[in-house]
Structures are given as structure tokens and as C-alpha cells.
Design a protein around this motif. Structure first.
Motif, PDB file in Angstrom:
ATOM      1  N   ARG A  96       9.401   4.945  -3.594  1.00 28.37           N
ATOM      2  CA  ARG A  96       9.321   4.948  -5.058  1.00 28.37           C
ATOM      3  C   ARG A  96       8.273   3.989  -5.598  1.00 28.37           C
ATOM      4  N   LEU A  97       7.890   2.976  -4.792  1.00 27.16           N
ATOM      5  CA  LEU A  97       6.915   2.000  -5.281  1.00 27.16           C
ATOM      6  C   LEU A  97       5.608   2.088  -4.494  1.00 27.16           C
ATOM      7  N   VAL A  98       5.634   1.700  -3.224  1.00 24.88           N
ATOM      8  CA  VAL A  98       4.412   1.713  -2.419  1.00 24.88           C
ATOM      9  C   VAL A  98       3.874   3.133  -2.270  1.00 24.88           C
ATOM     10  N   GLY A  99       4.769   4.110  -2.113  1.00 21.14           N
ATOM     11  CA  GLY A  99       4.338   5.490  -1.914  1.00 21.14           C
ATOM     12  C   GLY A  99       4.218   6.302  -3.186  1.00 21.14           C
ATOM     13  N   TYR A 100       4.308   5.657  -4.342  1.00 21.03           N
ATOM     14  CA  TYR A 100       4.188   6.353  -5.630  1.00 21.03           C
ATOM     15  C   TYR A 100       2.792   6.952  -5.756  1.00 21.03           C
ATOM     16  N   ASP A 101       2.714   8.298  -5.948  1.00 20.94           N
ATOM     17  CA  ASP A 101       1.425   8.992  -5.930  1.00 20.94           C
ATOM     18  C   ASP A 101       1.418  10.105  -6.986  1.00 20.94           C
ATOM     19  N   PRO A 102       1.254   9.740  -8.281  1.00 20.95           N
ATOM     20  CA  PRO A 102       1.348  10.751  -9.339  1.00 20.95           C
ATOM     21  C   PRO A 102       0.053  11.516  -9.604  1.00 20.95           C
ATOM     22  N   ASP A 103      -1.072  10.986  -9.112  1.00 17.79           N
ATOM     23  CA  ASP A 103      -2.369  11.548  -9.502  1.00 17.79           C
ATOM     24  C   ASP A 103      -3.267  11.662  -8.272  1.00 17.79           C
ATOM     25  N   PRO A 104      -3.669  12.876  -7.888  1.00 20.84           N
ATOM     26  CA  PRO A 104      -4.538  13.019  -6.705  1.00 20.84           C
ATOM     27  C   PRO A 104      -5.886  12.341  -6.868  1.00 20.84           C
ATOM     28  N   TYR A 105      -6.303  12.072  -8.111  1.00 27.19           N
ATOM     29  CA  TYR A 105      -7.578  11.398  -8.338  1.00 27.19           C
ATOM     30  C   TYR A 105      -7.435   9.871  -8.333  1.00 27.19           C
ATOM     31  N   TYR A 108      -1.874   6.586  -4.818  1.00 25.92           N
ATOM     32  CA  TYR A 108      -1.084   5.387  -4.507  1.00 25.92           C
ATOM     33  C   TYR A 108      -1.534   4.157  -5.298  1.00 25.92           C
ATOM     34  N   PRO A 109      -1.399   4.197  -6.604  1.00 23.60           N
ATOM     35  CA  PRO A 109      -1.912   3.088  -7.425  1.00 23.60           C
ATOM     36  C   PRO A 109      -1.222   1.754  -7.140  1.00 23.60           C
ATOM     37  N   PHE A 110       0.053   1.769  -6.716  1.00 22.15           N
ATOM     38  CA  PHE A 110       0.753   0.512  -6.462  1.00 22.15           C
ATOM     39  C   PHE A 110       0.554   0.010  -5.037  1.00 22.15           C
ATOM     40  N   ALA A 111      -0.194   0.754  -4.229  1.00 19.24           N
ATOM     41  CA  ALA A 111      -0.531   0.299  -2.881  1.00 19.24           C
ATOM     42  C   ALA A 111      -1.975  -0.168  -2.782  1.00 19.24           C
ATOM     43  N   SER A 112      -2.787   0.172  -3.777  1.00 20.36           N
ATOM     44  CA  SER A 112      -4.225  -0.116  -3.704  1.00 20.36           C
ATOM     45  C   SER A 112      -4.649  -1.311  -4.539  1.00 20.36           C
ATOM     46  N   THR A 113      -3.704  -1.936  -5.247  1.00 23.41           N
ATOM     47  CA  THR A 113      -4.048  -3.088  -6.084  1.00 23.41           C
ATOM     48  C   THR A 113      -2.895  -4.066  -6.122  1.00 23.41           C
ATOM     49  N   VAL A 114      -3.216  -5.306  -6.404  1.00 24.84           N
ATOM     50  CA  VAL A 114      -2.182  -6.335  -6.573  1.00 24.84           C
ATOM     51  C   VAL A 114      -1.688  -6.371  -8.007  1.00 24.84           C
ATOM     52  N   ASP A 115      -2.563  -6.099  -8.933  1.00 24.05           N
ATOM     53  CA  ASP A 115      -2.251  -6.222 -10.356  1.00 24.05           C
ATOM     54  C   ASP A 115      -1.721  -4.893 -10.899  1.00 24.05           C
ATOM     55  N   GLN A 361       6.949  -1.882   4.703  1.00 26.59           N
ATOM     56  CA  GLN A 361       5.515  -1.763   4.927  1.00 26.59           C
ATOM     57  C   GLN A 361       4.784  -2.214   3.668  1.00 26.59           C
ATOM     58  N   ILE A 362       4.066  -3.326   3.784  1.00 25.90           N
ATOM     59  CA  ILE A 362       3.424  -3.959   2.632  1.00 25.90           C
ATOM     60  C   ILE A 362       1.954  -3.548   2.568  1.00 25.90           C
ATOM     61  N   PRO A 363       1.440  -3.162   1.396  1.00 24.51           N
ATOM     62  CA  PRO A 363       0.002  -2.894   1.271  1.00 24.51           C
ATOM     63  C   PRO A 363      -0.820  -4.109   1.673  1.00 24.51           C
ATOM     64  N   GLN A 364      -1.907  -3.873   2.390  1.00 28.85           N
ATOM     65  CA  GLN A 364      -2.674  -4.973   2.954  1.00 28.85           C
ATOM     66  C   GLN A 364      -3.284  -5.876   1.889  1.00 28.85           C
ATOM     67  N   GLU A 365      -3.727  -5.290   0.767  1.00 25.12           N
ATOM     68  CA  GLU A 365      -4.300  -6.119  -0.303  1.00 25.12           C
ATOM     69  C   GLU A 365      -3.270  -7.128  -0.808  1.00 25.12           C
ATOM     70  N   ARG A 398       5.360 -12.296 -13.299  1.00 22.89           N
ATOM     71  CA  ARG A 398       4.834 -12.691 -14.607  1.00 22.89           C
ATOM     72  C   ARG A 398       3.365 -12.334 -14.784  1.00 22.89           C
ATOM     73  N   GLU A 399       2.552 -12.584 -13.761  1.00 25.50           N
ATOM     74  CA  GLU A 399       1.108 -12.412 -13.887  1.00 25.50           C
ATOM     75  C   GLU A 399       0.657 -10.974 -13.647  1.00 25.50           C
ATOM     76  N   TYR A 400       1.322 -10.277 -12.727  1.00 27.74           N
ATOM     77  CA  TYR A 400       0.832  -8.965 -12.304  1.00 27.74           C
ATOM     78  C   TYR A 400       1.856  -7.845 -12.454  1.00 27.74           C
ATOM     79  N   ARG A 401       3.057  -8.158 -12.924  1.00 31.26           N
ATOM     80  CA  ARG A 401       4.140  -7.160 -13.021  1.00 31.26           C
ATOM     81  C   ARG A 401       4.378  -6.500 -11.667  1.00 31.26           C
ATOM     82  N   ASN A 402       4.234  -7.268 -10.605  1.00 35.24           N
ATOM     83  CA  ASN A 402       4.319  -6.758  -9.240  1.00 35.24           C
ATOM     84  C   ASN A 402       5.563  -7.339  -8.559  1.00 35.24           C
ATOM     85  N   PRO A 403       6.500  -6.481  -8.101  1.00 32.88           N
ATOM     86  CA  PRO A 403       7.739  -6.978  -7.498  1.00 32.88           C
ATOM     87  C   PRO A 403       7.691  -7.127  -5.985  1.00 32.88           C
ATOM     88  N   LEU A 404       6.549  -6.883  -5.341  1.00 33.01           N
ATOM     89  CA  LEU A 404       6.521  -6.819  -3.883  1.00 33.01           C
ATOM     90  C   LEU A 404       6.817  -8.153  -3.205  1.00 33.01           C
TER      91      LEU A 404
END
Length: 422
Positions: A96-105, A108-115, A361-365, A398-404
Motif C-alpha cells: 500500500r505504501l512502497v508498492g503504490y503505483d497509480p500512474d504508469p508515467y 512508485y512515487p513513494f519508493a522513488s523519493t524521500v519527500d 523492503q525499504i527503498p534505497q533512497e 514532520r519534514e517529509y510526511r514520510n512514515p518509513l
């Protein structure tokens, strides 16, 4: 002459055990520092497995209970069911988070960035969903109508929600994703409901560690970077290496032979062992997969291999192995099955001061960003690992809205701190 019994007048100047409610010489509550030592834990929750049955207890050190009794109960849920729920929770975070993929363009927006701030609205919905999953886990874990279980559930729920930030040790036979669990808070903020956001948390369960010579404070910590060459340029990985080079005496290992040679030596006197490599479950001829990490070569380093190379030094009085280990590789905070020790548990059993690793499995970034932030704090010698892990959960939220950061869990090590000479 007859002696008459009389009452002696005594003045107790010291009471180190606080009326037998704590171990002698344990410091009072207060700030943690290298000279004062760790503050006492605020809550200890034990979870013991007897076959498929689970028995829990909870107490606050120094707190007197009615008639000296401990809050305890047999859980209605079975151990296999709880392990299934833990695996499910990790899968939900992954899918639901790391594998979230709503847009083929924009895959995986939550796996490719920290922010996550540019997608804050979606991130907040994801966090609310994950908090609800964490609440469901905790509620299912302690569900039941038995009187002792009802009283235990009420005591634990009240303690987790009504006493501010606590230092908690889950002394458990099952390695569970404790920071990712959640309570029903009194404010409409799902972030604050996660146990890892509210409290400092460690998972224990091992027996006493090997007795080793006391630490000798040094002006510069001794560290190692155990890594895969293919990961050295990802995200902030180059900055992590420079941080270690500038602020410690660093050894870099990219080959498993060098790591195993170091583990085979009686004295491996490192303050921090950092693993920046791949982690995966490896199939073998048994019914279970074994978690292993891999450096630049193709050798899989699992718990049994580490034990084999270090086993002869376990009870040697002159042996030294007490690093804090940051296992920054996927899945290293968990085990594939209850019957197997995971790599972190093996390192703790061999003497490591604590092990920090991700449950999923944590995104490398993000993994590189987390490592830089953690080591930047830890190498100062001013904060414990427990303090830093909680601070980072709150900071990334607080800074990135990131729960990982909630996916990183401590196996022991809540009090781990560098002792440095100025």
C-alpha cells in the motif's frame, strides 16, 4: 544483670534498591548522558510462547502493584495467528505504501523519493490506513473476554496512551513489528498513534549477553562500512561514507572473506558496524527460508554463518565484540519463521550492543537518507539509539510526511550510546 530488649534507632543514609523495587546502583530518571548512564525503562512487556499458547505480562519498573502482583494473562490469539498478522502487516506496508503505483508515467512515487510532501494528501490517507492496520493488530493481539486478559488489556492500553513518551522494552519470544503498531489516540492525528512515534521502543528476548571487558572511551569512534560496491553511489550513500571517514576510524569491507575474517578474530573492537548491502530470504533444503545479507560477492551471510565464525570466542574473557550494528538491508529486522533466529538476534547473542534494521523492503533512497541521519546523531555521543530512532520517526513525519522510519526497529540497543573522550 539482665539485658532488656530495646528498639535500635537507625538512620538509613542510602537505599540503593529503593525498597527492593529496582536493582542497586541503577540511576534515577533523568537525561541520558555518557557519564550518568541510561535512564530506567518505563515499561517492560513480556511475551512468552509455550507451544502455540502466548502468555503476556507487563510492569513499570519501580511501580508498586497491589499485593506485589504483576499484570499478566494468557492471550486468546495463538502464536501462529500472531505471526500471520505480523507478516500481513509488513505486506500491507509494502503493497500500500512502497508498492503504490497509480500512474504508469510516474511509477512508485513513494519508493522513488524521500519527500512525500508534494503528495501530502495521498500520504496522509496512506498513513491513516496504516495506523488503522496497526490498531487492528494490537486489538486482535489482546482481544478476549477472560477477566485477567481484560484487566491486562486495560492496563497496557492506559499505559501506552496516558503517560506521554515512554522507554519501552518488549521482551518477546516472537519478533514483531512493534513500532508499526498503533493505539487509539485522543487526538485526530494518526501519526501520533503509532507506538514508534509515541515511544522509544526496543525488542529484546535474548538471555544475558557475553560478559566483556568494559568500554574504554576514545576520542574517535571505531567503525566499519560493510557494503556492496553497486550501492556506493545511491542517494546519500557517498555522504554516509564521508561522514564515517571524517568522524571515525573507518574500515571498509566489500568482500565477505574480509568480514568473516574479522568476525573470526577474538577482538573485533568496533563501536559501530554499518551494513549497506542487500538482504534477502534464501531457500535451502529445510522447510524454511533463511535471511541473509550479501556484500559485493555472491556469498550469503546468514545467522548460522556468523555464529560459526564467532562461536569459539563466546565465553572467552579477553574476547571483544560489542558494536552497535546498523543493518541497512531489506528485511533485516525480521525472521522468515518463528523457528529461525534472524541475523540481528545472532549478532546480539554474540555480544552486539544493539541492532537496528528495517522490517520491510525499504527503498534505497530512503535507506541512505535514514542512515545518514541516524549516524550523524549517533556519532556525537550525545544521544542513545532509542532517542534517535524516535526522533527520526517524528522528523521524517514532520519534514517529509514520510512514515518509513517506523519500519526500522531496534533489537536491544535502546540504551546504546557512544562513550567518547573530548
Amino acid at each position: 544483670m539482665i539485658d532488656v530488649p530495646r528498639e535500635l534507632q537507625l538512620l538509613v543514609r542510602q537505599n540503593p534498591s529503593a525498597d527492593y523495587t529496582r536493582l542497586p546502583h541503577q540511576p534515577d530518571h533523568g537525561d541520558v548522558s555518557p557519564t550518568k548512564g541510561p535512564a530506567p525503562l518505563d515499561l517492560i512487556v513480556t511475551l512468552r510462547r509455550h507451544g502455540d499458547e502466548l502468555h503476556a505480562s507487563a510492569f513499570r519498573p519501580g511501580e508498586r502493584t497491589p499485593r506485589g502482583r504483576v499484570n499478566r494473562a494468557q492471550l486468546a490469539v495463538s502464536a501462529p495467528k500472531l505471526l500471520h498478522l505480523a507478516a500481513r502487516l509488513r505486506s500491507v506496508w509494502r503493497d500500500r505504501l512502497v508498492g503504490y503505483d497509480p500512474d504508469p508515467y510516474d511509477p512508485y512515487p513513494f519508493a522513488s523519493t524521500v519527500d512525500f510532501s508534494p503528495r501530502a494528501a495521498v500520504a496522509e490517507r496512506k498513513v491513516a490506513e496504516l495506523a488503522e492496520e496497526g490498531r487492528y493488530f494490537l486489538e486482535t493481539m489482546f482481544a478476549g473476554g477472560d477477566r485477567s486478559l481484560t484487566l491486562f488489556r486495560e492496563y497496557l492500553t492506559d499505559t501506552l496512551t496516558d503517560h506521554g513518551s515512554l522507554r519501552i522494552s518488549f521482551d518477546s519470544d516472537l519478533h514483531l513489528p512493534w513500532p508499526m503498531l498503533a493505539v487509539e489516540g485522543d487526538q485526530p492525528d494518526p501519526w501520533a498513534d503509532f507506538l514508534g512515534h509515541r515511544h522509544q521502543i526496543e525488542q529484546t528476548g535474548a538471555a544475558y549477553p557475553p560478559i566483556q571487558p568494559p568500554n574504554a572511551p576514545r576520542a574517535k569512534p571505531v567503525t566499519s562500512l560493510n557494503t556492496d560496491d553497486q550501492l556506493t553511489a545511491i542517494g546519500r550513500a557517498p555522504e554516509v561514507r564521508k561522514l564515517l571517514e571524517d568522524r571515525s576510524q573507518l574500515t571498509v569491507r566489500t568482500d565477505s572473506d574480509l568480514l568473516l575474517e574479522a568476525l573470526s578474530a577474538a577482538v573485533l573492537d568496533e563501536d559501530v558496524m554499518y551494513f549497506w548491502c542487500h538482504g534477502q530470504f534464501v531457500a535451502n533444503d529445510s522447510p524454511y527460508e533463511q535471511l541473509a545479507v550479501r556484500l559485493s560477492d555472491d556469498r550469503h551471510i546468514d545467522a548460522e554463518l556468523v555464529r560459526r565464525h564467532r562461536r569459539r570466542h563466546l565465553d572467552r574473557p579477553d574476547a571483544v565484540f560489542r558494536p552497535f550494528v546498523l543493518l541497512n538491508a531489506c528485511h533485516t529486522g525480521q525472521s522468515a519463521a518463528a523457528e529461525l533466529d534472524h541475523l540481528g538476534r545472532a549478532l546480539v547473542d554474540l555480544g552486539a550492543d544493539g541492532v537496528l534494521g528495517p522490517q520491510i523492503q525499504i527503498p534505497q533512497e530512503f535507506a541512505a537518507e535514514y542512515a545518514f541521519a541516524f549516524l550523524d546523531h549517533y556519532l556525537t555521543g550525545e544521544f542513545t539509539a532509542g532517542e534517535i530512532t524516535q526522533q527520526l520517526v517524528r522528523w521524517f513525519a514532520r519534514e517529509y510526511r514520510n512514515p518509513l522510519a517506523l519500519a526500522y526497529s531496534l533489537h536491544c540497543g535502546i540504551d546504546s550510546i557512544l562513550e567518547l573522550n573530548p
